[in-house]
Write a protein that holds these residues in place. Sequence first.
Motif, PDB file in Angstrom:
ATOM      1  N   HIS A 276     -26.982  98.568 -72.247  1.00  0.00           N
ATOM      2  CA  HIS A 276     -28.026  98.555 -71.062  1.00  0.00           C
ATOM      3  C   HIS A 276     -27.172  98.180 -70.092  1.00  0.00           C
TER       4      HIS A 276
ATOM      5  N   ALA B 258     -38.441  97.979 -69.921  1.00  0.00           N
ATOM      6  CA  ALA B 258     -38.402  96.583 -69.846  1.00  0.00           C
ATOM      7  C   ALA B 258     -37.189  95.881 -69.358  1.00  0.00           C
ATOM      8  N   VAL B 259     -36.233  96.224 -69.924  1.00  0.00           N
ATOM      9  CA  VAL B 259     -35.103  95.671 -69.666  1.00  0.00           C
ATOM     10  C   VAL B 259     -34.314  96.112 -68.555  1.00  0.00           C
TER      11      VAL B 259
ATOM     12  N   LYS C 156     -35.781  94.054 -65.611  1.00  0.00           N
ATOM     13  CA  LYS C 156     -35.348  92.997 -65.587  1.00  0.00           C
ATOM     14  C   LYS C 156     -34.259  93.045 -64.686  1.00  0.00           C
TER      15      LYS C 156
ATOM     16  N   ASP D  96     -26.595  95.669 -77.893  1.00  0.00           N
ATOM     17  CA  ASP D  96     -27.824  96.284 -76.965  1.00  0.00           C
ATOM     18  C   ASP D  96     -27.392  95.854 -75.678  1.00  0.00           C
ATOM     19  N   PHE D  97     -27.052  94.785 -75.361  1.00  0.00           N
ATOM     20  CA  PHE D  97     -26.895  94.471 -73.855  1.00  0.00           C
ATOM     21  C   PHE D  97     -25.559  95.166 -73.135  1.00  0.00           C
TER      22      PHE D  97
ATOM     23  N   LYS E 125     -38.805  99.402 -74.398  1.00  0.00           N
ATOM     24  CA  LYS E 125     -37.837  98.371 -74.538  1.00  0.00           C
ATOM     25  C   LYS E 125     -36.631  98.828 -73.340  1.00  0.00           C
TER      26      LYS E 125
END
Lengths: 252, 487
Positions: A28, A70-71, A74, A24-25, A67
């Motif tokens: 993103h 939210a990510v 950050k 996922d990272f 999600k």
Amino acid sequence: MLPPFDIPAGSFTLVTDELAAPADFLIHQVVNGYIKEHPRPGRGAQVGEESSSPKVVILSANADIAKWKAVSSKHGVNLPLHISSGVVKFVDIASQCSLSEVSEPRLSATFDVVSGLLPSKAPTSGNVVILDDVSTLEWIGFSPLDIIRFVRALRIACHKSKSTLIARYHITIPGEIDNQLTQLLTVCTYHLDVRPLYSGRSGAVTGEIALHRGAAAPPDDVKLIRRSGSLQYRLLDTGPVYFQKGTSEGVL
Amino acid sequence: MSSFRRKDPSKQSNLKSYAGTHISPASSSIANTSTGITSLDDILGGGLPLSCSLVVAAPDLHSSYGDLVQRYFIAEGLACGHRMCIIDDFAQDFMQDVMWFPRSSSAPIAETEGSASSSVKEGDGMPGGDFKEDEELSQEDRKVKIAWRYENMKTFQTTVSASSSTLENYCHVFDLTSRVPVSLVDEALRSQRLSLVATRGPSSTDSERWSPTTSALRHIEQVLQGQTTVPVRVCIPFLGSPISWGDITTTDVLHFFHSLRALLRKYPHGCASITLSPKLSSDTWGGSGWLQKVGWLTDAAIKMTAFSADPSLSATFPAHHGLVHILSLPCPSTLVAPSDRFSTLRGLASSASGFGGSGENNLAFKCTRKRLIFETLHLDLDGGVSERRTTAPSSTAVELTTATGASISAATGEKCNHTATGDHTHISGGPKIDIELEGGARDPPKMDAQKEVVAVEGAASGTSDKKAKKPKKRVAFFSERPDVYDF
């Protein structure tokens, strides 16, 4: 794009991961990095063809916009703003095809939507199309043949508009390559392989990444990372921290 | 003027606060709700986040730990006053076996909508009789002389203890020996706080191709749309059981999980807890990598492998009833699952901060008379099964008496002499081991015992043969700890 990997724009990168080390990272990171590099033009800017089509198209099989928001927050990216301004476009594949009512769902409807979103002539700054993810489509009922045709058509459409395509695939049996993955590997330019540590979960190291050249890769100078000398990473809420395998520079 | 502004924690979260939930420590926009089991809440990182689904795979056919977890989930939902929806053909019978508060402390009055914090009366002050036993045991341990350098260390804990505050409306302590009062269940059914949905039934429009999963999804959506003031708990205790769900395929199950997750994201005040039937919990049904696929399509997935299928494992770990494998953990708004940072049982947080960083703890579960506990799994103090003992422990000496009455504990060391049995014990014709029996028995009884053992072996009597063989086959060691079933 995608530091520290030197993947050129306009390529098709296949990202494979496993349940113990999800990627996922990386996805993103691509989206947030792209938005930061290409800030939104001001109100006084000329309205050209570039701003009418979205820069980042995310084809998601998992409807999880909360999600994403939210990510991104950050990482200091205001995703809702970019969605409302049209820079980022989410397409929910499952709802496009209404799986439950059709006995044999087809992805052609989704492809029509996507090709409408891509610019007809190649813009100066390339777009990004993310397909997240191919294996879920297969698991929920789309036929494997339909999926691979969709991916190939998407690849051609992105190539025409010089967009970067990133597709994600989940490996469920570590070490085994199934038919779907074989076919995807024949089409992709680069293959980013994210794997967990062989010895199990660790508090300090989340997993390791290798970069391979796909079958369709042109001869170029992209620095590959082999499995034996792979890059390890530790995932924090703010993103991954990379370090060379076996060293402890600044992490441990 | 300084641009620094202190964040006001009370204003920081614009999340609607529901009864029976906690704000997640990792993110202020997510609320956690309890599964009813403190240690499972810890493994999940504080509880099951709202808008997430938990799947428990229990591949053992002969035990029912999977639906025990679901009963806790339901009991906790009833105690917190949440809206419950149970999808099973035999949900009514299932409800009768749901556990409740211990009889010693007064049970709380059923939470009605809109009522404030819990009305749990402090009964005897202690959350359960079990803790009293634990306290007494630890006090006895303290009398043991500990080396001075270790005196200040806290006692070795294998699990997290329940919150000592009985006033908190989160993770109530339930007792497996008591059952939920029927009146409470009836009242919940009447007031629409609890709905029992059968999977079999005609769909609303007969022209549609009916399947249990689509009708279940429709029911869940109706419940989620209908109730928005309290959290909604969806519970499916036996997904895939042939009676209720018919001939279900892997695609049906995966599509169901995928659609359920989409529904829960759309209505984020709901959460779901599902147990797969034993047939669906193994790779033999779903193909290799099946549980990995389940883990990808749900937010949290754990597998509870009971030892009942494997007697050697239950002998190796006598204090536990099964192993726990974590497939995936809930991570609704962050890149890193909150469990990695906040779980005490998994132990990743403590290892990451230190130099190097070790792996996470192995986890196991055990079901005592009063509760189900998830614990860390450690090898015995003796270092495991391969260590060779030189003194027979006193408890072994007591148990190993033949029909003739003589102690044959000496025989455990003399296994090398009995190669005729062809057993798999690792001592085969090796050096003779001197055994000193505790309690003063010296050489003469040993020699007699040896003779008698030989006589017993030659006599080929069923029971004494078994008794002679019994100590040889056991590769684990008895300890002085009381058996958990000693009551």
